[in-house]
Design a protein around this motif. Sequence first.
Motif, PDB file in Angstrom:
ATOM      1  N   GLN A  13     -23.094  18.826  13.131  1.00  0.00           N
ATOM      2  CA  GLN A  13     -21.965  19.737  13.331  1.00  0.00           C
ATOM      3  C   GLN A  13     -22.258  20.717  14.466  1.00  0.00           C
ATOM      4  O   GLN A  13     -21.394  20.993  15.305  1.00  0.00           O
ATOM      5  N   SER A  14     -23.481  21.228  14.510  1.00  0.00           N
ATOM      6  CA  SER A  14     -23.869  22.134  15.594  1.00  0.00           C
ATOM      7  C   SER A  14     -23.745  21.460  16.951  1.00  0.00           C
ATOM      8  O   SER A  14     -23.295  22.071  17.922  1.00  0.00           O
ATOM      9  N   ALA A  15     -24.151  20.176  17.015  1.00  0.00           N
ATOM     10  CA  ALA A  15     -24.055  19.443  18.280  1.00  0.00           C
ATOM     11  C   ALA A  15     -22.603  19.239  18.690  1.00  0.00           C
ATOM     12  O   ALA A  15     -22.245  19.411  19.865  1.00  0.00           O
ATOM     13  N   VAL A  16     -21.753  18.865  17.739  1.00  0.00           N
ATOM     14  CA  VAL A  16     -20.329  18.658  18.045  1.00  0.00           C
ATOM     15  C   VAL A  16     -19.709  19.943  18.572  1.00  0.00           C
ATOM     16  O   VAL A  16     -19.037  19.961  19.615  1.00  0.00           O
TER      17      VAL A  16
ATOM     18  N   LEU B 278     -14.601  11.913  22.567  1.00  0.00           N
ATOM     19  CA  LEU B 278     -13.955  12.544  21.416  1.00  0.00           C
ATOM     20  C   LEU B 278     -14.215  14.051  21.352  1.00  0.00           C
ATOM     21  O   LEU B 278     -13.338  14.821  20.961  1.00  0.00           O
ATOM     22  N   VAL B 279     -15.412  14.478  21.729  1.00  0.00           N
ATOM     23  CA  VAL B 279     -15.796  15.877  21.529  1.00  0.00           C
ATOM     24  C   VAL B 279     -14.987  16.839  22.396  1.00  0.00           C
ATOM     25  O   VAL B 279     -14.891  18.035  22.094  1.00  0.00           O
ATOM     26  N   LYS B 280     -14.352  16.335  23.442  1.00  0.00           N
ATOM     27  CA  LYS B 280     -13.568  17.180  24.340  1.00  0.00           C
ATOM     28  C   LYS B 280     -12.163  17.452  23.807  1.00  0.00           C
ATOM     29  O   LYS B 280     -11.402  18.219  24.412  1.00  0.00           O
ATOM     30  N   ARG B 281     -11.813  16.810  22.699  1.00  0.00           N
ATOM     31  CA  ARG B 281     -10.445  16.905  22.166  1.00  0.00           C
ATOM     32  C   ARG B 281     -10.488  17.388  20.715  1.00  0.00           C
ATOM     33  O   ARG B 281     -11.336  16.926  19.934  1.00  0.00           O
TER      34      ARG B 281
ATOM     35  N   LYS C  77     -12.411  16.562  15.095  1.00  0.00           N
ATOM     36  CA  LYS C  77     -12.139  16.393  13.663  1.00  0.00           C
ATOM     37  C   LYS C  77     -12.551  15.000  13.196  1.00  0.00           C
ATOM     38  O   LYS C  77     -13.149  14.830  12.118  1.00  0.00           O
ATOM     39  N   LEU C  78     -12.264  14.008  14.029  1.00  0.00           N
ATOM     40  CA  LEU C  78     -12.644  12.633  13.718  1.00  0.00           C
ATOM     41  C   LEU C  78     -14.166  12.503  13.611  1.00  0.00           C
ATOM     42  O   LEU C  78     -14.688  11.872  12.686  1.00  0.00           O
TER      43      LEU C  78
ATOM     44  N   PHE D 185     -19.701   7.342  13.404  1.00  0.00           N
ATOM     45  CA  PHE D 185     -19.904   7.621  14.822  1.00  0.00           C
ATOM     46  C   PHE D 185     -21.371   7.846  15.204  1.00  0.00           C
ATOM     47  O   PHE D 185     -21.668   8.196  16.338  1.00  0.00           O
ATOM     48  N   THR D 186     -22.280   7.632  14.249  1.00  0.00           N
ATOM     49  CA  THR D 186     -23.708   7.735  14.564  1.00  0.00           C
ATOM     50  C   THR D 186     -24.492   6.531  14.058  1.00  0.00           C
ATOM     51  O   THR D 186     -25.713   6.562  14.008  1.00  0.00           O
ATOM     52  N   ARG D 187     -23.757   5.480  13.680  1.00  0.00           N
ATOM     53  CA  ARG D 187     -24.388   4.254  13.158  1.00  0.00           C
ATOM     54  C   ARG D 187     -25.280   4.566  11.949  1.00  0.00           C
ATOM     55  O   ARG D 187     -26.352   4.008  11.787  1.00  0.00           O
ATOM     56  N   GLY D 188     -24.807   5.497  11.127  1.00  0.00           N
ATOM     57  CA  GLY D 188     -25.514   5.804   9.886  1.00  0.00           C
ATOM     58  C   GLY D 188     -26.642   6.802  10.012  1.00  0.00           C
ATOM     59  O   GLY D 188     -27.310   7.118   9.020  1.00  0.00           O
TER      60      GLY D 188
END
Length: 441
Positions: free
Chosen positions: A205-208, A314-317, A322-323, A331-334
């Motif tokens: 979450q911090s990275a996003v 995705l992170v720019k929108r 949210k996705l 989105f991280t392959r587990g």
Amino acid sequence: MASAVDRDYDIVVYGASGFTGKFVVRELYSLATAGLFPNLRWAIAGRSLDKLEQVAQNLAVGDPSVSPPHILLADAGDQPDSENGRLLVEMANSTKVVLNCVGPYRFTGENVVKACLEAGTSYLDLCGEPEFIENMILKYHDAALEKGITIVHAAAFDSVPADLGALFAKRKLVEKGAKPSSVEMFFKLILADGIQPGINYATYQSAVEGFASIDELRKIRKALSAKQPRPTFIGPRPKAPKGLFGKLPPFYDRMGGYLLPYLFADPAIVRQTQVLDLVHTTNEPPIQFGAYIVVPKLWALTLLIFYFLVFEFLVKRAWGRKLLLDNPKLFTRGVVTKQGPSTKIIQGTGFSETFVGRGYSETVDPKSGAKPDVEIITRVTGPELGYVATPILFMFCAKVLLEGKEKVRKGVLTPGVAFGDTDLIEKLNKDGRVTFSVVQA
């Protein structure tokens, strides 16, 4: 405000019931039972009494030399000047050092910093968010200096190995009689067979949130650059070798893998250290810094690039963020889960950071355009970085802060500036789990 000698506690771990906070509490208790925190007076803090009591019970305190932790209630979501927020100030006023384990820090970290400033209490956190860190330096460095306290962000895997590792390499160049020019860091994740890395949701979450706030970070850096001195470097800026067509990630034989730019907090911390060294006149020559992730296999490189391109889009929108946040495993392959990595993953993971330092001997004039003629290679190695190495590094930073305050600088600082004149590296090497060494002198 209580004086430092009148405080009830040496350490308060805030956010002790969180995923990482629990590891921090266990490490502190383990070191205390081993005698590294003699006569420890400590407390754990957070929002939930039930969860904090469970953390204390899970320690199974049985060593009579270590008192069980007291429990304090406080909520970083409350402004310190509000009625509920006074609990934050009371928490800070009760202790010599607050260890803040609650992220993402951009949402609640500033309230804890403000409470520590009001209480005159030193502060450490695990933050790897450049926007938050540089904003705290911009807003509160002068106030922390005036209070005579130390506030250190990124006092764990982000970014003690990188920041102290670059300083270690720089000093080894000086010992060889060279003028330091640059240090490059090459990070490798070490995985046992059949193990993939694991990350807790809060870190993700911090990275996003961090990648989504690049514009705000630029504004903060502009304001900081107007306030801070600019380092004067010598020699050429380090550049990664070129890959296929001059753009694709290169395979670097020397490190045994493909190189990707290191996109996390460490480069920002190391570069801020070069500036703060000038602010504090530490006499450390500034270095140019480059950092890379080493990916040993082409298939792993392909996967990383694919997932990062999706993440970047995705992170720019707002809908994309949210996705990402609603579907971390997808989105991280587990790799990211809300339960955090398993014990097996943690035990099967380690890290290595290799530093290549370059400088000039007395016989070569950097102004002549010549390349550096002195090189040294150092290395930092350790166990799983997020939940084993991080608590170890965090605790040793706290130990040095408590025991060697006269050598720890004051202000809102990076680890390299705060602890540069202390024996932190020596203490870590003696412990033997996270180690700093010279590979090639």
